[in-house]
Design a protein around this motif. Structure first.
Motif, PDB file in Angstrom:
ATOM      1  N   LEU A 308       0.832  -1.200   0.000  1.00 24.22           N
ATOM      2  CA  LEU A 308       0.000   0.000   0.000  1.00 24.22           C
ATOM      3  C   LEU A 308       0.870   1.255   0.000  1.00 24.22           C
ATOM      4  CD1 LEU A 308      -2.389  -1.162   2.878  1.00 24.22           C
ATOM      5  CD2 LEU A 308      -2.733  -1.501   0.410  1.00 24.22           C
ATOM      6  N   ASP A 309       0.753   2.035  -1.056  1.00 22.23           N
ATOM      7  CA  ASP A 309       1.406   3.344  -1.062  1.00 22.23           C
ATOM      8  C   ASP A 309       0.410   4.427  -0.680  1.00 22.23           C
ATOM      9  OD1 ASP A 309       3.737   4.982  -1.521  1.00 22.23           O
ATOM     10  OD2 ASP A 309       2.731   5.740  -3.316  1.00 22.23           O
ATOM     11  N   VAL A 310      -0.844   4.027  -0.530  1.00 20.83           N
ATOM     12  CA  VAL A 310      -1.922   4.946  -0.158  1.00 20.83           C
ATOM     13  C   VAL A 310      -2.775   4.278   0.913  1.00 20.83           C
ATOM     14  CG1 VAL A 310      -2.041   6.216  -2.331  1.00 20.83           C
ATOM     15  CG2 VAL A 310      -3.275   4.062  -2.101  1.00 20.83           C
ATOM     16  N   THR A 311      -3.312   5.085   1.813  1.00 16.32           N
ATOM     17  CA  THR A 311      -4.149   4.566   2.890  1.00 16.32           C
ATOM     18  C   THR A 311      -5.328   5.500   3.094  1.00 16.32           C
ATOM     19  OG1 THR A 311      -2.877   5.758   4.586  1.00 16.32           O
ATOM     20  CG2 THR A 311      -2.177   3.497   4.062  1.00 16.32           C
ATOM     21  N   ASP A 312      -6.225   5.095   3.961  1.00 13.54           N
ATOM     22  CA  ASP A 312      -7.401   5.898   4.294  1.00 13.54           C
ATOM     23  C   ASP A 312      -7.561   5.918   5.809  1.00 13.54           C
ATOM     24  OD1 ASP A 312      -9.767   7.316   4.130  1.00 13.54           O
ATOM     25  OD2 ASP A 312     -11.001   5.562   3.678  1.00 13.54           O
ATOM     26  N   PRO A 313      -7.170   7.039   6.481  1.00 13.22           N
ATOM     27  CA  PRO A 313      -6.772   8.327   5.909  1.00 13.22           C
ATOM     28  C   PRO A 313      -5.263   8.388   5.672  1.00 13.22           C
ATOM     29  CG  PRO A 313      -6.901   8.533   8.272  1.00 13.22           C
ATOM     30  CD  PRO A 313      -7.298   7.109   7.946  1.00 13.22           C
ATOM     31  N   GLU A 314      -4.837   9.545   5.183  1.00 11.42           N
ATOM     32  CA  GLU A 314      -3.421   9.875   5.087  1.00 11.42           C
ATOM     33  C   GLU A 314      -3.188  11.210   5.791  1.00 11.42           C
ATOM     34  OE1 GLU A 314      -1.852   9.828   1.127  1.00 11.42           O
ATOM     35  OE2 GLU A 314      -2.680   7.867   0.664  1.00 11.42           O
ATOM     36  N   PRO A 315      -2.124  11.313   6.591  1.00 11.68           N
ATOM     37  CA  PRO A 315      -1.215  10.248   7.011  1.00 11.68           C
ATOM     38  C   PRO A 315      -1.963   9.176   7.825  1.00 11.68           C
ATOM     39  CG  PRO A 315      -0.358  12.424   7.585  1.00 11.68           C
ATOM     40  CD  PRO A 315      -1.780  12.607   7.201  1.00 11.68           C
ATOM     41  N   LEU A 316      -1.455   7.969   7.800  1.00 13.96           N
ATOM     42  CA  LEU A 316      -2.057   6.882   8.566  1.00 13.96           C
ATOM     43  C   LEU A 316      -1.680   7.061  10.039  1.00 13.96           C
ATOM     44  CD1 LEU A 316      -3.660   4.216   8.227  1.00 13.96           C
ATOM     45  CD2 LEU A 316      -1.455   3.035   8.173  1.00 13.96           C
ATOM     46  N   PRO A 317      -2.688   7.190  10.923  1.00 15.49           N
ATOM     47  CA  PRO A 317      -2.386   7.403  12.354  1.00 15.49           C
ATOM     48  C   PRO A 317      -1.546   6.269  12.929  1.00 15.49           C
ATOM     49  CG  PRO A 317      -4.703   7.851  11.899  1.00 15.49           C
ATOM     50  CD  PRO A 317      -4.133   7.218  10.651  1.00 15.49           C
ATOM     51  N   ALA A 318      -0.709   6.595  13.884  1.00 12.81           N
ATOM     52  CA  ALA A 318       0.195   5.611  14.473  1.00 12.81           C
ATOM     53  C   ALA A 318      -0.546   4.473  15.150  1.00 12.81           C
ATOM     54  CB  ALA A 318       1.133   6.289  15.469  1.00 12.81           C
ATOM     55  N   ASP A 319      -1.779   4.726  15.610  1.00 17.74           N
ATOM     56  CA  ASP A 319      -2.525   3.686  16.302  1.00 17.74           C
ATOM     57  C   ASP A 319      -3.486   2.930  15.383  1.00 17.74           C
ATOM     58  OD1 ASP A 319      -4.308   5.735  15.851  1.00 17.74           O
ATOM     59  OD2 ASP A 319      -5.109   5.795  17.894  1.00 17.74           O
ATOM     60  N   ASP A 320      -3.376   3.155  14.070  1.00 15.10           N
ATOM     61  CA  ASP A 320      -4.270   2.460  13.154  1.00 15.10           C
ATOM     62  C   ASP A 320      -3.891   0.977  13.093  1.00 15.10           C
ATOM     63  OD1 ASP A 320      -5.301   1.453  10.431  1.00 15.10           O
ATOM     64  OD2 ASP A 320      -6.209   3.439  10.574  1.00 15.10           O
ATOM     65  N   PRO A 321      -4.878   0.082  13.157  1.00 18.64           N
ATOM     66  CA  PRO A 321      -4.577  -1.364  13.145  1.00 18.64           C
ATOM     67  C   PRO A 321      -3.956  -1.860  11.845  1.00 18.64           C
ATOM     68  CG  PRO A 321      -6.954  -0.968  12.989  1.00 18.64           C
ATOM     69  CD  PRO A 321      -6.318   0.341  13.328  1.00 18.64           C
TER      70      PRO A 321
END
Length: 372
Positions: A308-321
């Motif tokens: 993945l070069d893209v995520t939802d959201p961006e920036p990807l939060p540090a606590d995102d699973p």
């Protein structure tokens, strides 16, 4: 919209670049533009690259109002004038991004007919290399090998676990400039290529790429796919996902129809058609994938992994699973950025300056209704 007459000798145009990379990053092409268009007035303003709270690129920048009134061509990533009246002489706006979804709610996009052009085609070579790199890292278990190197361990378990790509199938959702270069590289490795587009491509003319192409790359005539599929409805998409795809590349623009294009039902279909596991590479936009459904698919081994070069959201939060999901590789939206990006962006600018001069249609002009 106004603007002076353009002659074969020069342009008499005023160009303003408000961009987040140094002017030197495109110095060679800019010099060529100035030589070809000696009457062109060139202006450059640096915009610091920042991600706003809404996840969109931006950065505060001061653009003089008197300059804006004279500007005929605006080159930008995200900065736009507040309203059309600020740029009474504008002829077209050239974005240096492949997509324009990040400005789709701006009044310039929604309330005007100013021609907007993308940098589609500029990023094909480097993003295709990113896709293939990630696929090879996955297929050859390189992360585990690198961890052993860090421990100074010369250790091989003797298992025949690595895979090469000969005879494997790559399915490319969105057969634009990036998808076409992925196809070129994949074909060179012996892969079977399947193309998927929004609308049917049944004739040689419809399969051609009429956008900007970096010389020596892509698939201008649409020759590499062994088969073409199309549709924005779930039934068409599901028929495609049943084809036992080994590498699924997401290269579609983010639109209402492609939001969460892949979710739980789609991951289940991929698993049913390829129990050994489809590998997914997303270089489109994060919201094309239903991210919680992706995490679940990774945890349940419905797919073999994801790059993945893209995520939802961006920036990807540090606590995102997503960070801790198994078999996932994440990069911070950098696959399209290399030392040549600036030069190629201005090659698109040069091409559109030529087309305005010669009275031809612009390359990469955005269809506002389609969203790309």
């Amino acid at each position: 919209m106004g603007g002076g007459e353009i002659t074969k000798r020069g342009s008499g145009l005023v160009l303003l670049a408000v961009i987040p990379f140094p002017e030197d990053a495109a110095k060679d092409t800019i010099a060529e533009i100035k030589e070809e268009f000696p009457d062109l007035e060139y202006n450059y303003i640096f915009q610091k690259f920042e991600i706003k709270k809404n996840g969109l690129p931006g950065g505060d920048v001061d653009v003089p109002a008197d300059l804006l009134k004279r500007v005929n061509v605006l080159v930008t990533l995200s900065w736009l004038p507040a309203k059309e009246s600020a740029v009474p002489n504008i002829k077209f706006i050239q974005f240096i991004s492949a997509g324009t979804n990040h400005v789709a709610k701006h009044p310039i996009y929604t309330d005007t007919k100013i021609p907007l052009c993308s940098a589609n085609g500029v990023h094909g070579p480097q993003i295709a290399e990113w896709v293939v790199m990630m696929d090879l890292i996955h297929n050859h278990n390189y992360i585990d090998l690198y961890k052993k190197q860090e421990k100074k361990e010369w250790k091989h378990n003797g298992e025949l676990s690595s895979k090469d790509n000969v005879g494997r199938t790559v399915g490319i959702l969105g057969y634009g400039s990036i998808g076409r270069q992925v196809a070129r590289v994949a074909k060179a490795m012996g892969m079977n290529v399947l193309a998927y587009t929004a609308s049917p491509r049944k004739t040689p003319e419809s399969k051609r790429d009429d956008g900007f192409i970096v010389p020596g790359t892509g698939d201008a005539e649409g020759e590499f796919p062994s088969a073409w599929y199309s549709g924005l409805d779930k039934e068409s998409l599901h028929a495609f996902l049943k084809l036992k795809i080994d590498l699924l590349v997401l290269a579609v623009p983010l639109t209402k129809q492609t939001t969460h294009f892949l979710s739980s039902a789609e991951f289940a279909l991929l698993h049913a058609s390829n129990p050994s596991g489809t590998y997914i590479a997303n270089i489109a936009r994060g919201a094309v994938i239903d991210q919680p459904a992706l995490i679940a698919a990774l945890k349940s081994n419905q797919i073999s992994g994801a790059a993945l070069d893209v995520t939802d959201p961006e920036p990807l939060p540090a606590d995102d699973p997503l960070w801790d999901a198994p078999n996932v590789l994440i990069t911070p939206h950098v696959s399209g950025v290399t030392q040549t990006t600036g030069e190629r962006c201005f090659q698109v600018v040069r091409e559109n300056l030529r087309r305005v001069r010669d009275g031809r249609g612009l390359v990469n002009q955005v269809d506002r209704e389609r969203g790309y």
